[in-house]
Motif scaffolding. Structure first.
Motif, PDB file in Angstrom:
ATOM      1  N   LEU A 117    -121.959 -14.396  46.444  1.00  0.00           N
ATOM      2  CA  LEU A 117    -120.968 -15.014  47.316  1.00  0.00           C
ATOM      3  C   LEU A 117    -121.684 -15.459  48.582  1.00  0.00           C
ATOM      4  O   LEU A 117    -122.276 -14.642  49.290  1.00  0.00           O
ATOM      5  N   ILE A 118    -121.646 -16.743  48.851  1.00  0.00           N
ATOM      6  CA  ILE A 118    -122.240 -17.285  50.075  1.00  0.00           C
ATOM      7  C   ILE A 118    -121.090 -17.735  50.968  1.00  0.00           C
ATOM      8  O   ILE A 118    -120.260 -18.547  50.574  1.00  0.00           O
ATOM      9  N   LEU A 158    -123.701 -16.839  38.826  1.00  0.00           N
ATOM     10  CA  LEU A 158    -122.565 -17.588  39.337  1.00  0.00           C
ATOM     11  C   LEU A 158    -122.627 -17.534  40.860  1.00  0.00           C
ATOM     12  O   LEU A 158    -122.784 -16.461  41.449  1.00  0.00           O
ATOM     13  N   VAL A 159    -122.532 -18.680  41.510  1.00  0.00           N
ATOM     14  CA  VAL A 159    -122.543 -18.742  42.962  1.00  0.00           C
ATOM     15  C   VAL A 159    -121.177 -19.212  43.435  1.00  0.00           C
ATOM     16  O   VAL A 159    -120.679 -20.243  42.992  1.00  0.00           O
ATOM     17  N   SER A 175    -123.609 -12.936  51.086  1.00  0.00           N
ATOM     18  CA  SER A 175    -124.531 -13.282  52.170  1.00  0.00           C
ATOM     19  C   SER A 175    -123.810 -14.264  53.073  1.00  0.00           C
ATOM     20  O   SER A 175    -122.900 -14.972  52.668  1.00  0.00           O
ATOM     21  N   CYS A 176    -124.229 -14.285  54.315  1.00  0.00           N
ATOM     22  CA  CYS A 176    -123.518 -15.073  55.310  1.00  0.00           C
ATOM     23  C   CYS A 176    -124.426 -16.128  55.894  1.00  0.00           C
ATOM     24  O   CYS A 176    -125.593 -15.863  56.188  1.00  0.00           O
ATOM     25  N   ASP A 210    -112.966  -9.578  49.725  1.00  0.00           N
ATOM     26  CA  ASP A 210    -112.725  -8.435  48.842  1.00  0.00           C
ATOM     27  C   ASP A 210    -112.242  -8.884  47.473  1.00  0.00           C
ATOM     28  O   ASP A 210    -112.673  -8.367  46.447  1.00  0.00           O
ATOM     29  N   THR A 211    -111.359  -9.860  47.450  1.00  0.00           N
ATOM     30  CA  THR A 211    -110.833 -10.375  46.183  1.00  0.00           C
ATOM     31  C   THR A 211    -111.941 -10.988  45.334  1.00  0.00           C
ATOM     32  O   THR A 211    -112.017 -10.736  44.125  1.00  0.00           O
TER      33      THR A 211
END
Length: 70
Positions: free
Chosen positions: A40-41, A9-10, A66-67, A27-28
């Motif tokens: 999480l991107i 899942l992205v 990742s950012c 955080d959530t």
């Protein structure tokens, strides 16, 4: 429903001047319970507050986030 163990899942999160809320938002998302791997991107537009620094610090300490800086 995702049944394949190789599926991921992205979650995409866009941020701009979100210094007050971005840490809580990340955080959530990270603390959600999923049955499969997720990533999480976080896309950060050049903010004028401390959003970029907060996102970079969080992405350095977790494997789930990742950012991407725009």
């Amino acid at each position: 429903m995702i049944n394949n163990n190789n599926d991921r899942l992205v979650v995409l999160l866009a941020a701009y001047n979100g210094e007050k809320f971005i840490a809580h938002q990340i955080d959530t998302i990270i603390n959600q319970k999923f049955d499969q791997a997720f990533e999480l991107i976080i896309g950060v537009d050049p903010s004028t507050d401390g959003t970029e620094e907060i996102v970079a610090a969080i992405s350095d300490v977790t494997d789930s986030a990742s950012c991407v800086f725009f």
